[in-house]
Design a protein around this motif. Structure first.
Motif, PDB file in Angstrom:
ATOM      1  N   VAL A  27       0.855  -1.195   0.000  1.00  0.00           N
ATOM      2  CA  VAL A  27       0.000   0.000   0.000  1.00  0.00           C
ATOM      3  C   VAL A  27       0.888   1.241   0.000  1.00  0.00           C
ATOM      4  CG1 VAL A  27      -1.859   1.234   1.183  1.00  0.00           C
ATOM      5  CG2 VAL A  27      -1.758  -1.270   1.297  1.00  0.00           C
ATOM      6  N   VAL A  28       0.739   2.062  -1.045  1.00  0.00           N
ATOM      7  CA  VAL A  28       1.595   3.238  -1.191  1.00  0.00           C
ATOM      8  C   VAL A  28       0.739   4.495  -1.388  1.00  0.00           C
ATOM      9  CG1 VAL A  28       1.953   2.724  -3.648  1.00  0.00           C
ATOM     10  CG2 VAL A  28       3.525   4.238  -2.484  1.00  0.00           C
ATOM     11  N   ASP A  29       1.026   5.513  -0.593  1.00  0.00           N
ATOM     12  CA  ASP A  29       0.294   6.782  -0.642  1.00  0.00           C
ATOM     13  C   ASP A  29       0.952   7.691  -1.685  1.00  0.00           C
ATOM     14  OD1 ASP A  29      -0.809   9.305  -0.240  1.00  0.00           O
ATOM     15  OD2 ASP A  29      -0.871   9.104   1.941  1.00  0.00           O
ATOM     16  N   LEU A  30       0.190   8.032  -2.720  1.00  0.00           N
ATOM     17  CA  LEU A  30       0.683   8.932  -3.773  1.00  0.00           C
ATOM     18  C   LEU A  30      -0.100  10.242  -3.770  1.00  0.00           C
ATOM     19  CD1 LEU A  30       1.063   6.387  -6.735  1.00  0.00           C
ATOM     20  CD2 LEU A  30       2.859   7.305  -5.265  1.00  0.00           C
ATOM     21  N   SER A  31      -0.732  10.569  -2.646  1.00  0.00           N
ATOM     22  CA  SER A  31      -1.633  11.731  -2.629  1.00  0.00           C
ATOM     23  C   SER A  31      -0.889  13.064  -2.597  1.00  0.00           C
ATOM     24  CB  SER A  31      -2.595  11.640  -1.439  1.00  0.00           C
ATOM     25  OG  SER A  31      -1.869  11.676  -0.218  1.00  0.00           O
ATOM     26  N   VAL A  32       0.403  13.053  -2.244  1.00  0.00           N
ATOM     27  CA  VAL A  32       1.193  14.286  -2.217  1.00  0.00           C
ATOM     28  C   VAL A  32       2.073  14.303  -3.464  1.00  0.00           C
ATOM     29  CG1 VAL A  32       2.935  15.614  -0.954  1.00  0.00           C
ATOM     30  CG2 VAL A  32       1.211  14.302   0.304  1.00  0.00           C
ATOM     31  N   SER A  33       1.934  15.350  -4.290  1.00  0.00           N
ATOM     32  CA  SER A  33       2.669  15.401  -5.559  1.00  0.00           C
ATOM     33  C   SER A  33       4.175  15.278  -5.343  1.00  0.00           C
ATOM     34  CB  SER A  33       2.375  16.713  -6.295  1.00  0.00           C
ATOM     35  OG  SER A  33       1.042  16.679  -6.760  1.00  0.00           O
ATOM     36  N   GLY A  34       4.798  14.435  -6.170  1.00  0.00           N
ATOM     37  CA  GLY A  34       6.250  14.288  -6.130  1.00  0.00           C
ATOM     38  C   GLY A  34       6.776  13.395  -5.023  1.00  0.00           C
ATOM     39  N   LYS A  35       5.874  12.919  -4.156  1.00  0.00           N
ATOM     40  CA  LYS A  35       6.314  12.104  -3.015  1.00  0.00           C
ATOM     41  C   LYS A  35       5.535  10.792  -2.959  1.00  0.00           C
ATOM     42  CE  LYS A  35       7.846  15.910  -0.238  1.00  0.00           C
ATOM     43  NZ  LYS A  35       7.830  16.608   1.022  1.00  0.00           N
ATOM     44  N   PHE A  36       6.058   9.861  -2.162  1.00  0.00           N
ATOM     45  CA  PHE A  36       5.314   8.640  -1.880  1.00  0.00           C
ATOM     46  C   PHE A  36       5.616   8.232  -0.448  1.00  0.00           C
ATOM     47  CE2 PHE A  36       9.411   6.845  -3.076  1.00  0.00           C
ATOM     48  CZ  PHE A  36       9.565   5.747  -2.238  1.00  0.00           C
ATOM     49  N   SER A  37       4.667   7.548   0.174  1.00  0.00           N
ATOM     50  CA  SER A  37       4.967   6.945   1.467  1.00  0.00           C
ATOM     51  C   SER A  37       4.338   5.559   1.496  1.00  0.00           C
ATOM     52  CB  SER A  37       4.483   7.814   2.630  1.00  0.00           C
ATOM     53  OG  SER A  37       3.097   7.929   2.608  1.00  0.00           O
ATOM     54  N   ILE A  38       5.074   4.624   2.102  1.00  0.00           N
ATOM     55  CA  ILE A  38       4.623   3.241   2.178  1.00  0.00           C
ATOM     56  C   ILE A  38       3.777   3.088   3.437  1.00  0.00           C
ATOM     57  CG2 ILE A  38       5.360   0.831   2.378  1.00  0.00           C
ATOM     58  CD1 ILE A  38       6.044   2.121  -0.347  1.00  0.00           C
ATOM     59  N   ILE A  39       2.504   2.713   3.255  1.00  0.00           N
ATOM     60  CA  ILE A  39       1.597   2.513   4.391  1.00  0.00           C
ATOM     61  C   ILE A  39       1.693   1.077   4.878  1.00  0.00           C
ATOM     62  CG2 ILE A  39      -0.838   2.499   5.079  1.00  0.00           C
ATOM     63  CD1 ILE A  39      -1.251   4.803   3.057  1.00  0.00           C
ATOM     64  N   ARG A  40       1.838   0.140   3.927  1.00  0.00           N
ATOM     65  CA  ARG A  40       2.028  -1.270   4.287  1.00  0.00           C
ATOM     66  C   ARG A  40       3.018  -1.870   3.290  1.00  0.00           C
ATOM     67  NH1 ARG A  40      -3.187  -4.980   4.026  1.00  0.00           N
ATOM     68  NH2 ARG A  40      -2.737  -5.067   1.801  1.00  0.00           N
ATOM     69  N   PRO A  41       4.097  -2.484   3.801  1.00  0.00           N
ATOM     70  CA  PRO A  41       5.107  -3.023   2.880  1.00  0.00           C
ATOM     71  C   PRO A  41       4.538  -4.074   1.929  1.00  0.00           C
ATOM     72  CG  PRO A  41       5.975  -2.935   5.120  1.00  0.00           C
ATOM     73  CD  PRO A  41       4.502  -2.603   5.204  1.00  0.00           C
ATOM     74  N   GLY A  42       3.702  -4.987   2.433  1.00  0.00           N
ATOM     75  CA  GLY A  42       3.055  -5.963   1.556  1.00  0.00           C
ATOM     76  C   GLY A  42       4.037  -6.835   0.794  1.00  0.00           C
ATOM     77  N   CYS A  43       3.550  -7.408  -0.310  1.00  0.00           N
ATOM     78  CA  CYS A  43       4.319  -8.435  -1.023  1.00  0.00           C
ATOM     79  C   CYS A  43       5.107  -7.893  -2.204  1.00  0.00           C
ATOM     80  CB  CYS A  43       3.374  -9.540  -1.488  1.00  0.00           C
ATOM     81  SG  CYS A  43       2.122  -8.945  -2.636  1.00  0.00           S
ATOM     82  N   ALA A  44       4.987  -6.607  -2.526  1.00  0.00           N
ATOM     83  CA  ALA A  44       5.644  -6.087  -3.737  1.00  0.00           C
ATOM     84  C   ALA A  44       6.449  -4.817  -3.446  1.00  0.00           C
ATOM     85  CB  ALA A  44       4.595  -5.800  -4.813  1.00  0.00           C
ATOM     86  N   LEU A  45       7.003  -4.728  -2.227  1.00  0.00           N
ATOM     87  CA  LEU A  45       7.653  -3.481  -1.796  1.00  0.00           C
ATOM     88  C   LEU A  45       8.827  -3.085  -2.691  1.00  0.00           C
ATOM     89  CD1 LEU A  45       7.845  -1.193   0.261  1.00  0.00           C
ATOM     90  CD2 LEU A  45       9.361  -2.638   1.608  1.00  0.00           C
ATOM     91  N   THR A  46       9.780  -3.992  -2.868  1.00  0.00           N
ATOM     92  CA  THR A  46      11.017  -3.633  -3.578  1.00  0.00           C
ATOM     93  C   THR A  46      10.761  -3.171  -5.015  1.00  0.00           C
ATOM     94  OG1 THR A  46      12.184  -5.141  -2.136  1.00  0.00           O
ATOM     95  CG2 THR A  46      13.362  -4.423  -4.093  1.00  0.00           C
ATOM     96  N   PRO A  47      10.025  -3.953  -5.835  1.00  0.00           N
ATOM     97  CA  PRO A  47       9.793  -3.480  -7.211  1.00  0.00           C
ATOM     98  C   PRO A  47       8.970  -2.190  -7.267  1.00  0.00           C
ATOM     99  CG  PRO A  47       8.589  -5.544  -6.784  1.00  0.00           C
ATOM    100  CD  PRO A  47       9.483  -5.305  -5.611  1.00  0.00           C
ATOM    101  N   THR A  48       8.050  -2.015  -6.327  1.00  0.00           N
ATOM    102  CA  THR A  48       7.213  -0.802  -6.315  1.00  0.00           C
ATOM    103  C   THR A  48       8.071   0.429  -6.038  1.00  0.00           C
ATOM    104  OG1 THR A  48       5.305  -2.085  -5.558  1.00  0.00           O
ATOM    105  CG2 THR A  48       5.212   0.291  -5.222  1.00  0.00           C
ATOM    106  N   VAL A  49       8.901   0.352  -4.998  1.00  0.00           N
ATOM    107  CA  VAL A  49       9.756   1.493  -4.625  1.00  0.00           C
ATOM    108  C   VAL A  49      10.735   1.797  -5.755  1.00  0.00           C
ATOM    109  CG1 VAL A  49      11.581   2.234  -3.034  1.00  0.00           C
ATOM    110  CG2 VAL A  49       9.490   1.199  -2.139  1.00  0.00           C
ATOM    111  N   GLU A  50      11.256   0.757  -6.382  1.00  0.00           N
ATOM    112  CA  GLU A  50      12.197   0.957  -7.488  1.00  0.00           C
ATOM    113  C   GLU A  50      11.559   1.754  -8.615  1.00  0.00           C
ATOM    114  OE1 GLU A  50      14.738  -2.289  -9.837  1.00  0.00           O
ATOM    115  OE2 GLU A  50      15.176  -2.077  -7.699  1.00  0.00           O
TER     116      GLU A  50
END
Length: 197
Positions: free
Chosen positions: A161-184
């Motif tokens: 679960v990733v918060d994209l509500s703030v332009s230009g930023k992201f925050s991880i709410i729950r690491p879950g099963c796809a953290l590494t590829p998502t952050v990349e």
């Protein structure tokens, strides 16, 4: 107005029509879920996301992550049922990479509310038998067979679960099963900056 257990690309879920307030209340009571914990919505296609969310990231970014085991948290639009997560201006959106779930979501006129098929605070479920205590309260149980490796704890993590509500930023709410590829993808391809928690 019913609640349906469904297979997704991560764990089994319980879905109902998000625009049906009584059904949304039923999901909370089924799970014994804290009313302040938001429900995600599930859609069949990225295009439909624009109706229910204010998107402040490139369309290509959405398509790089969806469909897939990721929940994107965005600003909700006026179209979304006011009784769904009334305590927040955000909503998590899921487009599972699962043909049945995408077809089901496309067949419904509005979004589905989606949560994991388990009692709150208990483990996620990878087979329909693992949540048979919930069956009496469900209108339908769709058995898609075992999801992933039932022996692997990683498979029970659910979506990232990733918060994209703030332009230009992201925050991880729950690491879950796809953290590494998502952050990349977020950092390397789109240059988003992690929001300091």
């Amino acid at each position: 107005g019913g609640l349906v257990a469904v297979p997704t690309d991560t764990v089994y879920g319980v879905a109902c029509l998000a625009q049906d307030s009584a059904a949304v209340r039923s999901i909370y009571s089924l799970k014994g879920r804290n009313g302040a914990k938001p429900l995600a919505i599930c859609l069949g296609d990225v295009e439909r996301l624009y109706r229910y969310c204010h998107v402040n990231v490139p369309d290509e970014l959405l398509r790089d992550l969806l469909p897939g085991p990721v929940t994107l948290v965005l600003q909700r639009s006026e179209e979304l049922n006011k009784d769904l997560n009334p305590f927040t201006s955000l909503v998590g959106v899921r487009i599972p990479d699962h043909p049945f779930m995408r077809d089901l979501a496309r067949a419904c006129s509005g979004p589905l509310a989606l949560t994991s098929a388990n009692i709150s605070s208990q483990g996620s479920t990878l087979t329909v038998l693992e949540f048979q205590d919930l069956w009496p309260q469900l209108s339908l149980v769709i058995d898609g067979g075992p999801i992933g490796d039932v022996q692997s704890p990683e498979c029970r993590l659910g979506s990232t679960v990733v918060d994209l509500s703030v332009s230009g930023k992201f925050s991880i709410i729950r690491p879950g099963c796809a953290l590494t590829p998502t952050v990349e993808i977020l950092k390397k391809k789109y240059g988003l900056v992690p929001e300091s928690s």
